[in-house]
Design a protein around this motif. Structure first.
Motif, PDB file in Angstrom:
ATOM      1  N   HIS A 205       0.816  -1.219   0.000  1.00 62.94           N
ATOM      2  CA  HIS A 205       0.000   0.000   0.000  1.00 62.94           C
ATOM      3  C   HIS A 205       0.846   1.263   0.000  1.00 62.94           C
ATOM      4  O   HIS A 205       0.543   2.237  -0.710  1.00 62.94           O
ATOM      5  CB  HIS A 205      -0.934  -0.016   1.219  1.00 62.94           C
ATOM      6  CG  HIS A 205      -1.977   1.048   1.172  1.00 62.94           C
ATOM      7  ND1 HIS A 205      -1.758   2.340   1.606  1.00 62.94           N
ATOM      8  CD2 HIS A 205      -3.268   1.018   0.732  1.00 62.94           C
ATOM      9  CE1 HIS A 205      -2.851   3.060   1.448  1.00 62.94           C
ATOM     10  NE2 HIS A 205      -3.797   2.272   0.921  1.00 62.94           N
TER      11      HIS A 205
ATOM     12  N   SER B 257       0.902   4.318  -4.489  1.00 67.34           N
ATOM     13  CA  SER B 257       0.590   5.695  -4.898  1.00 67.34           C
ATOM     14  C   SER B 257       1.760   6.315  -5.666  1.00 67.34           C
ATOM     15  O   SER B 257       1.580   6.946  -6.713  1.00 67.34           O
ATOM     16  CB  SER B 257       0.252   6.554  -3.675  1.00 67.34           C
ATOM     17  OG  SER B 257       0.053   7.891  -4.051  1.00 67.34           O
ATOM     18  N   ARG B 258       2.955   6.104  -5.142  1.00 64.06           N
ATOM     19  CA  ARG B 258       4.150   6.657  -5.802  1.00 64.06           C
ATOM     20  C   ARG B 258       4.328   6.048  -7.198  1.00 64.06           C
ATOM     21  O   ARG B 258       4.672   6.731  -8.164  1.00 64.06           O
ATOM     22  CB  ARG B 258       5.385   6.395  -4.951  1.00 64.06           C
ATOM     23  CG  ARG B 258       6.656   7.063  -5.474  1.00 64.06           C
ATOM     24  CD  ARG B 258       7.909   6.671  -4.696  1.00 64.06           C
ATOM     25  NE  ARG B 258       7.705   6.726  -3.257  1.00 64.06           N
ATOM     26  CZ  ARG B 258       7.683   5.646  -2.479  1.00 64.06           C
ATOM     27  NH1 ARG B 258       7.857   4.444  -3.013  1.00 64.06           N
ATOM     28  NH2 ARG B 258       7.493   5.761  -1.180  1.00 64.06           N
TER      29      ARG B 258
ATOM     30  N   GLN C   1       1.901   7.607  -9.706  1.00 67.85           N
ATOM     31  CA  GLN C   1       2.250   8.982 -10.086  1.00 67.85           C
ATOM     32  C   GLN C   1       3.493   9.065 -10.967  1.00 67.85           C
ATOM     33  O   GLN C   1       3.603   9.953 -11.806  1.00 67.85           O
ATOM     34  CB  GLN C   1       2.454   9.813  -8.821  1.00 67.85           C
ATOM     35  CG  GLN C   1       1.181   9.970  -7.995  1.00 67.85           C
ATOM     36  CD  GLN C   1       1.387  10.807  -6.749  1.00 67.85           C
ATOM     37  OE1 GLN C   1       1.843  11.933  -6.846  1.00 67.85           O
ATOM     38  NE2 GLN C   1       1.052  10.234  -5.601  1.00 67.85           N
TER      39      GLN C   1
ATOM     40  N   SER D 273       2.587   5.688 -14.280  1.00 65.72           N
ATOM     41  CA  SER D 273       1.228   5.275 -14.631  1.00 65.72           C
ATOM     42  C   SER D 273       1.132   4.833 -16.089  1.00 65.72           C
ATOM     43  O   SER D 273       0.299   3.986 -16.431  1.00 65.72           O
ATOM     44  CB  SER D 273       0.240   6.408 -14.367  1.00 65.72           C
ATOM     45  OG  SER D 273       0.538   7.523 -15.188  1.00 65.72           O
TER      46      SER D 273
ATOM     47  N   PHE E 148      -6.255   1.564  -7.171  1.00 65.63           N
ATOM     48  CA  PHE E 148      -5.851   2.680  -6.310  1.00 65.63           C
ATOM     49  C   PHE E 148      -6.818   2.832  -5.150  1.00 65.63           C
ATOM     50  O   PHE E 148      -7.940   2.324  -5.182  1.00 65.63           O
ATOM     51  CB  PHE E 148      -5.766   3.986  -7.113  1.00 65.63           C
ATOM     52  CG  PHE E 148      -7.048   4.373  -7.796  1.00 65.63           C
ATOM     53  CD1 PHE E 148      -8.014   5.134  -7.132  1.00 65.63           C
ATOM     54  CD2 PHE E 148      -7.285   3.994  -9.102  1.00 65.63           C
ATOM     55  CE1 PHE E 148      -9.191   5.484  -7.764  1.00 65.63           C
ATOM     56  CE2 PHE E 148      -8.471   4.340  -9.751  1.00 65.63           C
ATOM     57  CZ  PHE E 148      -9.423   5.088  -9.073  1.00 65.63           C
ATOM     58  N   ASP E 149      -6.397   3.535  -4.133  1.00 69.73           N
ATOM     59  CA  ASP E 149      -7.234   3.748  -2.958  1.00 69.73           C
ATOM     60  C   ASP E 149      -8.275   4.824  -3.275  1.00 69.73           C
ATOM     61  O   ASP E 149      -7.976   5.831  -3.922  1.00 69.73           O
ATOM     62  CB  ASP E 149      -6.371   4.189  -1.770  1.00 69.73           C
ATOM     63  CG  ASP E 149      -6.958   3.716  -0.453  1.00 69.73           C
ATOM     64  OD1 ASP E 149      -8.097   3.241  -0.465  1.00 69.73           O
ATOM     65  OD2 ASP E 149      -6.269   3.822   0.578  1.00 69.73           O
TER      66      ASP E 149
ATOM     67  N   TRP F  72      -7.973   8.724  -3.292  1.00 70.03           N
ATOM     68  CA  TRP F  72      -7.045   9.341  -4.239  1.00 70.03           C
ATOM     69  C   TRP F  72      -7.701   9.739  -5.558  1.00 70.03           C
ATOM     70  O   TRP F  72      -7.071  10.360  -6.408  1.00 70.03           O
ATOM     71  CB  TRP F  72      -5.899   8.376  -4.578  1.00 70.03           C
ATOM     72  CG  TRP F  72      -5.162   7.807  -3.413  1.00 70.03           C
ATOM     73  CD1 TRP F  72      -5.165   8.256  -2.123  1.00 70.03           C
ATOM     74  CD2 TRP F  72      -4.306   6.658  -3.424  1.00 70.03           C
ATOM     75  NE1 TRP F  72      -4.381   7.470  -1.335  1.00 70.03           N
ATOM     76  CE2 TRP F  72      -3.825   6.473  -2.100  1.00 70.03           C
ATOM     77  CE3 TRP F  72      -3.894   5.760  -4.396  1.00 70.03           C
ATOM     78  CZ2 TRP F  72      -2.959   5.439  -1.754  1.00 70.03           C
ATOM     79  CZ3 TRP F  72      -3.024   4.735  -4.066  1.00 70.03           C
ATOM     80  CH2 TRP F  72      -2.563   4.572  -2.751  1.00 70.03           C
TER      81      TRP F  72
ATOM     82  N   ASN G  72      -7.526  13.448  -6.768  1.00 65.81           N
ATOM     83  CA  ASN G  72      -6.154  13.867  -7.049  1.00 65.81           C
ATOM     84  C   ASN G  72      -5.649  13.253  -8.362  1.00 65.81           C
ATOM     85  O   ASN G  72      -5.076  13.954  -9.209  1.00 65.81           O
ATOM     86  CB  ASN G  72      -5.254  13.454  -5.883  1.00 65.81           C
ATOM     87  CG  ASN G  72      -3.785  13.794  -6.112  1.00 65.81           C
ATOM     88  OD1 ASN G  72      -3.080  13.050  -6.775  1.00 65.81           O
ATOM     89  ND2 ASN G  72      -3.354  14.916  -5.557  1.00 65.81           N
ATOM     90  N   LEU G  73      -5.871  11.961  -8.543  1.00 70.59           N
ATOM     91  CA  LEU G  73      -5.363  11.286  -9.740  1.00 70.59           C
ATOM     92  C   LEU G  73      -6.102  11.731 -10.993  1.00 70.59           C
ATOM     93  O   LEU G  73      -5.487  11.923 -12.051  1.00 70.59           O
ATOM     94  CB  LEU G  73      -5.479   9.767  -9.567  1.00 70.59           C
ATOM     95  CG  LEU G  73      -4.675   9.141  -8.425  1.00 70.59           C
ATOM     96  CD1 LEU G  73      -4.939   7.635  -8.347  1.00 70.59           C
ATOM     97  CD2 LEU G  73      -3.180   9.394  -8.603  1.00 70.59           C
TER      98      LEU G  73
END
Length: 407
Positions: free
Chosen positions: A324, A328-329, A332, A335, A343-344, A347, A350-351
């Motif tokens: 987990h 995210s990193r 970003q 991708s 993804f969570d 997010w 933001n994404l």
């Protein structure tokens, strides 16, 4: 007449009972059936109860190979006929009916070894049961015939339940992934396959071969990679016929009958088994679907569906797992390296605002969205009126604690 079987969960014993019942159908006898669950105390209790009902004979699949004295005193010495199925009671002179498990397992293992499969595992019941010992001997002799040493880890003994086979499979796969698993019964095979699925494996990756039963539809019945066709109904009918003959002629000599497993129609099964699991030309040449997913037990189970997807769609799948704190990193910074991202939910805004997610509103319009509870899409994957994902894991355990929130 009395009948004592281990259980009625294994289709093998269901068919044996059918054969027994058919044989007695037009006779002057009726059957009393009991189940031991392979517990010696329960077997003794059942036999004692049947003797109390004045049975005139017994058909038995015993879990007490050393109980000769009990059965001698209560049956042989009193001239009461006894027929054993599959499992002999040591030193007891009684009718015995079984299948040639030794030859079948030996031939299956020998074919696999000849085709280059060296890492084989046999799942069997307790070695003190005659039929299970025959399987173990056949498996061992196949290795000896190929001038190969049999590793002790290649023999896995379970109690003959799917739960025991399931737990032994989980334990086995923690340390190794054999090329093929052979099971001495379909009940054991069921537990093995459930264990494979829990760990994200399939019978395409680790084929499971089992001693099975006759069935009118070979396509819907076979859940394993390959299943033999044991004439279980005939076993039951033969046992009942021997008992009836001794009831008519008490001085008749006891017989030992070994029936053949019907495997000839599956000649060359190994070659088909091996070729089934090689990637098809379509899979080898098509661009793989690259997926980034969270490394957790649910996803591991999800991976077990991949082989089915590849076979149906002809598209190879490459799943990359991350914990987990790293996912995210990765989204970003890389991708563009993936076709599908997990993804969570917090997010999504933001994404989506950074154009890292594809707007799939149009695609969702083609789906049956009734599978999601009301407003799930808008609450979880919606951003500025459009949708950027499909709810995959959205904390359904909350239902157990705060039903009022969902109301």
């Amino acid at each position: 007449v009395g009948i004592v079987l281990p259980n009625f969960n294994d289709p093998y014993y269901v068919q044996i009972f059918q054969g027994i019942q058919n044989a007695f159908l037009n006779s002057s006898y009726f059957v009393n059936v009991a189940f031991s669950d392979d517990v010696p105390e329960l077997e003794q209790k059942n036999v004692k109860s049947l003797l109390g009902k004045q049975i005139c004979g017994l058909i038995l699949v015993s879990c007490q190979p050393d109980a000769w004295k009990y059965y001698y005193n209560n049956f042989t010495a009193k001239g009461k006929p006894l027929v054993m199925i599959d499992r002999q009671i040591n030193a007891l002179d009684a009718n015995f009916v079984s299948l040639n498990n030794y030859a079948v397992v030996r031939d299956i293992a020998a074919k696999l070894l000849a085709d280059g499969r060296r890492d084989l595992v046999l799942f069997s019941g307790p070695q003190e049961f005659t039929c299970e010992n025959d399987c173990i001997r056949g498996f061992s002799d196949a290795f000896a015939g190929a001038n190969l040493e049999l590793p002790p880890s290649a023999l896995v003994q379970t109690s003959i339940t799917k739960e025991s086979a399931f737990s032994k499979t989980i334990r086995l796969l923690k340390s190794r992934h054999p090329q093929v698993i052979i099971a001495s019964s379909s009940l054991i095979a069921t537990g093995v396959i459930e264990g494979l699925h829990l760990l994200g494996k399939t019978v395409e990756e680790i084929p499971v071969i089992t001693l099975g039963e006759e069935h009118w539809n070979k396509f819907t019945h076979s859940f394993a990679s390959y299943s033999t066709s044991r004439p279980a109904i005939r076993v039951g009918d033969t046992a009942a016929s021997l008992l009836l003959e001794q009831l008519v002629s008490p001085l008749r000599d006891t017989e030992r009958v070994v029936l053949k497993d019907i495997t000839s129609r599956f000649g060359g099964f190994t070659t088909g088994l091996l070729s089934r699991h090689a990637p098809s030309l379509a899979l080898q040449t098509r661009h793989p679907l690259r997926i980034l997913m969270l490394d957790n037990p649910v996803v591991h189970t999800f991976q077990g569906l991949v082989k089915s997807f590849e076979a149906e769609m002809g598209i190879p799948v490459d799943i990359h797992l991350l914990p987990h704190h790293s996912i995210s990193r990765e989204i970003q910074t890389a991708s563009q390296n993936y076709d599908v991202l997990m993804f969570d939910l917090p997010w999504v805004a933001n994404l989506a605002s950074r154009n890292l997610l594809l707007d799939i509103t149009g695609r969702l319009a083609q789906m049956d969205t009734s599978m999601f509870f009301q407003d799930a899409l808008q609450q979880y994957v919606g951003f500025r009126g459009n949708y950027y994902g499909v709810p995959f894991l959205y904390a359904p355990q909350m239902l157990y604690y705060r039903k009022d929130l969902f109301d």
